[in-house]
Design a protein around this motif. Structure first.
Motif, PDB file in Angstrom:
ATOM      1  N   GLU A  20      -6.596  21.009  36.899  1.00  0.00           N
ATOM      2  CA  GLU A  20      -7.340  22.010  36.126  1.00  0.00           C
ATOM      3  C   GLU A  20      -8.255  21.301  35.143  1.00  0.00           C
ATOM      4  OE1 GLU A  20      -5.137  25.659  34.885  1.00  0.00           O
ATOM      5  OE2 GLU A  20      -3.388  24.429  35.406  1.00  0.00           O
ATOM      6  N   SER A  21      -9.529  21.684  35.152  1.00  0.00           N
ATOM      7  CA  SER A  21     -10.494  21.092  34.222  1.00  0.00           C
ATOM      8  C   SER A  21     -11.624  22.080  33.983  1.00  0.00           C
ATOM      9  CB  SER A  21     -11.054  19.791  34.806  1.00  0.00           C
ATOM     10  OG  SER A  21     -11.945  19.184  33.896  1.00  0.00           O
ATOM     11  N   ASN A  22     -11.969  22.268  32.737  1.00  0.00           N
ATOM     12  CA  ASN A  22     -13.067  23.169  32.355  1.00  0.00           C
ATOM     13  C   ASN A  22     -12.946  24.557  32.972  1.00  0.00           C
ATOM     14  OD1 ASN A  22     -14.253  21.081  30.877  1.00  0.00           O
ATOM     15  ND2 ASN A  22     -15.425  20.375  32.643  1.00  0.00           N
ATOM     16  N   GLY A  23     -11.725  25.062  33.068  1.00  0.00           N
ATOM     17  CA  GLY A  23     -11.509  26.400  33.609  1.00  0.00           C
ATOM     18  C   GLY A  23     -11.546  26.476  35.124  1.00  0.00           C
ATOM     19  N   VAL A  24     -11.652  25.328  35.803  1.00  0.00           N
ATOM     20  CA  VAL A  24     -11.686  25.290  37.265  1.00  0.00           C
ATOM     21  C   VAL A  24     -10.340  24.791  37.768  1.00  0.00           C
ATOM     22  CG1 VAL A  24     -12.811  24.269  39.289  1.00  0.00           C
ATOM     23  CG2 VAL A  24     -14.174  24.869  37.278  1.00  0.00           C
ATOM     24  N   ARG A  25      -9.787  25.505  38.753  1.00  0.00           N
ATOM     25  CA  ARG A  25      -8.508  25.103  39.350  1.00  0.00           C
ATOM     26  C   ARG A  25      -8.743  24.600  40.770  1.00  0.00           C
ATOM     27  NH1 ARG A  25      -4.070  29.647  37.462  1.00  0.00           N
ATOM     28  NH2 ARG A  25      -3.478  28.522  35.574  1.00  0.00           N
ATOM     29  N   ILE A  26      -8.294  23.364  40.991  1.00  0.00           N
ATOM     30  CA  ILE A  26      -8.470  22.703  42.278  1.00  0.00           C
ATOM     31  C   ILE A  26      -7.095  22.303  42.794  1.00  0.00           C
ATOM     32  CG2 ILE A  26      -9.528  20.745  43.479  1.00  0.00           C
ATOM     33  CD1 ILE A  26     -11.405  20.597  40.889  1.00  0.00           C
ATOM     34  N   LEU A  27      -6.779  22.723  44.006  1.00  0.00           N
ATOM     35  CA  LEU A  27      -5.536  22.325  44.640  1.00  0.00           C
ATOM     36  C   LEU A  27      -5.859  21.228  45.643  1.00  0.00           C
ATOM     37  CD1 LEU A  27      -2.476  22.957  44.827  1.00  0.00           C
ATOM     38  CD2 LEU A  27      -3.046  24.480  46.742  1.00  0.00           C
ATOM     39  N   ILE A  28      -5.252  20.067  45.460  1.00  0.00           N
ATOM     40  CA  ILE A  28      -5.438  18.979  46.407  1.00  0.00           C
ATOM     41  C   ILE A  28      -4.267  19.031  47.374  1.00  0.00           C
ATOM     42  CG2 ILE A  28      -5.663  16.488  46.717  1.00  0.00           C
ATOM     43  CD1 ILE A  28      -6.841  16.434  43.843  1.00  0.00           C
ATOM     44  N   ASP A  29      -4.589  19.335  48.603  1.00  0.00           N
ATOM     45  CA  ASP A  29      -3.636  19.531  49.692  1.00  0.00           C
ATOM     46  C   ASP A  29      -2.787  20.782  49.455  1.00  0.00           C
ATOM     47  OD1 ASP A  29      -4.543  17.455  51.258  1.00  0.00           O
ATOM     48  OD2 ASP A  29      -3.113  16.014  50.460  1.00  0.00           O
ATOM     49  N   CYS A  30      -2.251  21.296  50.536  1.00  0.00           N
ATOM     50  CA  CYS A  30      -1.437  22.514  50.489  1.00  0.00           C
ATOM     51  C   CYS A  30      -0.425  22.429  51.625  1.00  0.00           C
ATOM     52  CB  CYS A  30      -2.343  23.736  50.622  1.00  0.00           C
ATOM     53  SG  CYS A  30      -1.497  25.284  50.285  1.00  0.00           S
ATOM     54  N   PHE A  56     -10.637  26.159  44.443  1.00  0.00           N
ATOM     55  CA  PHE A  56     -10.915  25.309  45.600  1.00  0.00           C
ATOM     56  C   PHE A  56      -9.647  24.620  46.080  1.00  0.00           C
ATOM     57  CE2 PHE A  56     -14.551  25.065  42.664  1.00  0.00           C
ATOM     58  CZ  PHE A  56     -15.548  25.618  43.457  1.00  0.00           C
ATOM     59  N   VAL A  57      -9.624  24.307  47.370  1.00  0.00           N
ATOM     60  CA  VAL A  57      -8.635  23.398  47.934  1.00  0.00           C
ATOM     61  C   VAL A  57      -9.406  22.212  48.491  1.00  0.00           C
ATOM     62  CG1 VAL A  57      -6.904  23.013  49.734  1.00  0.00           C
ATOM     63  CG2 VAL A  57      -6.946  25.194  48.510  1.00  0.00           C
ATOM     64  N   LEU A  58      -8.967  21.009  48.157  1.00  0.00           N
ATOM     65  CA  LEU A  58      -9.512  19.798  48.754  1.00  0.00           C
ATOM     66  C   LEU A  58      -8.423  19.248  49.666  1.00  0.00           C
ATOM     67  CD1 LEU A  58     -11.173  18.047  45.659  1.00  0.00           C
ATOM     68  CD2 LEU A  58     -12.138  19.773  47.188  1.00  0.00           C
ATOM     69  N   LEU A  59      -8.726  19.162  50.944  1.00  0.00           N
ATOM     70  CA  LEU A  59      -7.734  18.794  51.945  1.00  0.00           C
ATOM     71  C   LEU A  59      -7.959  17.357  52.391  1.00  0.00           C
ATOM     72  CD1 LEU A  59      -5.419  20.163  53.515  1.00  0.00           C
ATOM     73  CD2 LEU A  59      -7.125  20.878  55.207  1.00  0.00           C
ATOM     74  N   THR A  60      -6.945  16.505  52.199  1.00  0.00           N
ATOM     75  CA  THR A  60      -7.100  15.086  52.529  1.00  0.00           C
ATOM     76  C   THR A  60      -6.985  14.809  54.024  1.00  0.00           C
ATOM     77  OG1 THR A  60      -4.748  14.585  52.174  1.00  0.00           O
ATOM     78  CG2 THR A  60      -6.246  14.306  50.286  1.00  0.00           C
ATOM     79  N   HIS A  61      -6.116  15.533  54.725  1.00  0.00           N
ATOM     80  CA  HIS A  61      -5.989  15.355  56.168  1.00  0.00           C
ATOM     81  C   HIS A  61      -5.150  16.474  56.773  1.00  0.00           C
ATOM     82  CE1 HIS A  61      -2.355  13.260  54.742  1.00  0.00           C
ATOM     83  NE2 HIS A  61      -1.857  13.342  55.961  1.00  0.00           N
ATOM     84  N   GLY A  62      -5.074  16.472  58.104  1.00  0.00           N
ATOM     85  CA  GLY A  62      -4.505  17.600  58.818  1.00  0.00           C
ATOM     86  C   GLY A  62      -3.045  17.510  59.209  1.00  0.00           C
ATOM     87  N   HIS A  63      -2.251  16.659  58.593  1.00  0.00           N
ATOM     88  CA  HIS A  63      -0.817  16.684  58.867  1.00  0.00           C
ATOM     89  C   HIS A  63      -0.197  17.918  58.221  1.00  0.00           C
ATOM     90  CE1 HIS A  63      -0.300  12.119  59.788  1.00  0.00           C
ATOM     91  NE2 HIS A  63      -0.498  12.818  60.886  1.00  0.00           N
ATOM     92  N   LEU A  64       0.841  18.468  58.864  1.00  0.00           N
ATOM     93  CA  LEU A  64       1.473  19.704  58.407  1.00  0.00           C
ATOM     94  C   LEU A  64       1.956  19.623  56.966  1.00  0.00           C
ATOM     95  CD1 LEU A  64       2.216  22.517  59.625  1.00  0.00           C
ATOM     96  CD2 LEU A  64       4.496  21.595  60.021  1.00  0.00           C
ATOM     97  N   ASP A  65       2.426  18.460  56.538  1.00  0.00           N
ATOM     98  CA  ASP A  65       2.925  18.329  55.169  1.00  0.00           C
ATOM     99  C   ASP A  65       1.793  18.246  54.143  1.00  0.00           C
ATOM    100  OD1 ASP A  65       2.345  15.702  56.154  1.00  0.00           O
ATOM    101  OD2 ASP A  65       3.639  14.827  54.624  1.00  0.00           O
ATOM    102  N   HIS A  66       0.532  18.336  54.601  1.00  0.00           N
ATOM    103  CA  HIS A  66      -0.621  18.377  53.704  1.00  0.00           C
ATOM    104  C   HIS A  66      -1.446  19.656  53.872  1.00  0.00           C
ATOM    105  CE1 HIS A  66      -0.533  14.273  51.967  1.00  0.00           C
ATOM    106  NE2 HIS A  66       0.289  14.103  52.989  1.00  0.00           N
ATOM    107  N   CYS A  67      -1.284  20.359  55.001  1.00  0.00           N
ATOM    108  CA  CYS A  67      -2.093  21.573  55.241  1.00  0.00           C
ATOM    109  C   CYS A  67      -1.270  22.793  55.646  1.00  0.00           C
ATOM    110  CB  CYS A  67      -3.145  21.298  56.312  1.00  0.00           C
ATOM    111  SG  CYS A  67      -2.474  21.102  57.993  1.00  0.00           S
ATOM    112  N   GLY A  68       0.007  22.610  55.933  1.00  0.00           N
ATOM    113  CA  GLY A  68       0.808  23.650  56.566  1.00  0.00           C
ATOM    114  C   GLY A  68       1.165  24.864  55.728  1.00  0.00           C
ATOM    115  N   TRP A  69       0.848  24.847  54.432  1.00  0.00           N
ATOM    116  CA  TRP A  69       1.143  26.011  53.595  1.00  0.00           C
ATOM    117  C   TRP A  69      -0.119  26.836  53.323  1.00  0.00           C
ATOM    118  CZ3 TRP A  69       1.727  28.825  48.934  1.00  0.00           C
ATOM    119  CH2 TRP A  69       2.938  29.513  48.798  1.00  0.00           C
ATOM    120  N   LEU A  70      -1.258  26.414  53.902  1.00  0.00           N
ATOM    121  CA  LEU A  70      -2.510  27.151  53.686  1.00  0.00           C
ATOM    122  C   LEU A  70      -2.422  28.627  54.084  1.00  0.00           C
ATOM    123  CD1 LEU A  70      -5.178  24.493  54.731  1.00  0.00           C
ATOM    124  CD2 LEU A  70      -4.922  25.526  52.455  1.00  0.00           C
ATOM    125  N   PRO A  71      -1.803  28.985  55.222  1.00  0.00           N
ATOM    126  CA  PRO A  71      -1.716  30.418  55.546  1.00  0.00           C
ATOM    127  C   PRO A  71      -0.947  31.217  54.494  1.00  0.00           C
ATOM    128  CG  PRO A  71      -1.314  29.115  57.497  1.00  0.00           C
ATOM    129  CD  PRO A  71      -1.324  28.158  56.333  1.00  0.00           C
TER     130      PRO A  71
END
Length: 168
Positions: A20-30, A56-71
Motif C-alpha cells: 500500500e502506497s499513496n492510497g493505492v493497493r497492489i497485490l503481488i501474486d495471488c 492492481f495485481v502484479l503476477l510474477t508467474h503462472g504456478h498455482l501457488d502464485h496465481c491459483g487464488w485469483l478466481p
C-alpha cells in the motif's frame, strides 16, 4: 508504504503480498495454498481485506501457488487490472482452467460417492469463475517501466523460473 504478507510466509505456498502506497493497493501474486490439509484449508478463509479495495495485481508467474487464488479474489469483488507478461497470462489461463476442472470433478465424486465430510462438497472455484479472471489481464513487456499511477511504477525482469516468470 506498508507491506503485508498474506501468504507464502512460514511456508512456500499461497504467495500473496499486499503493498500500500499513496492510497493505492497492489497485490503481488495471488496464490493458492497447497500441501497438507491445514494449508489447503487456508484457501477457504476470507481475504483479510476487501478484494474490491485492491487496485492492481502484479503476477510474477503462472504456478498455482502464485496465481491459483485469483478466481476467489475476483469472486469476492476484485475488479482491478492484473498485470503480467504474455507467457504468464497464457500459463495462468491453462493452470486456472485445469485447477477448476479438477476441483469440480473432485467435488462431484465426493458428492456422488457420499464421502464428503460436509453436507455437500463444493469446489474452491468453478471453470466459470476462473474464466471471469481473464478479461482483467493486462500484458506488459519485460524490462519496460509501466505506471500504476503518477508516482508508482514497476518493471518486470526475467527470472528464468518458468516461461514468463519475472521479478518486479
Amino acid at each position: 508504504m506498508k507491506i503485508k504478507f498474506i501468504g507464502g510466509v512460514g511456508t512456500v505456498t499461497g504467495s500473496k503480498t499486499l503493498v500500500e502506497s499513496n492510497g493505492v493497493r497492489i497485490l503481488i501474486d495471488c496464490g493458492q495454498f497447497q500441501g497438507i490439509k491445514p494449508l489447503r484449508e487456508l484457501n477457504w478463509e476470507p481475504f483479510p481485506i476487501l478484494p474490491s479495495t485492491i487496485d492492481f495485481v502484479l503476477l510474477t508467474h503462472g504456478h498455482l501457488d502464485h496465481c491459483g487464488w485469483l478466481p476467489r479474489l475476483v469472486n469476492q469483488g476484485f475488479k482491478g487490472k492484473i498485470y503480467c507478461t504474455s507467457p504468464t497470462k497464457d500459463v495462468t489461463k491453462l493452470i486456472l482452467l485445469d485447477s477448476a476442472k479438477i476441483q469440480e470433478e473432485e467435488a462431484n465424486k465426493a458428492n456422488e460417492g457420499q464421502y464428503a465430510k460436509h453436507e455437500k462438497a463444493h469446489p474452491l472455484y468453478t471453470v466459470k469463475q476462473a474464466e471471469k479472471v481473464f478479461p482483467l489481464f493486462r500484458t506488459i513487456k519485460t524490462n519496460e517501466q509501466f505506471f500504476l499511477d503518477t508516482e508508482i511504477s514497476a518493471v518486470f525482469t526475467n527470472a528464468g523460473h518458468i516461461i514468463g516468470a519475472c521479478t518486479i
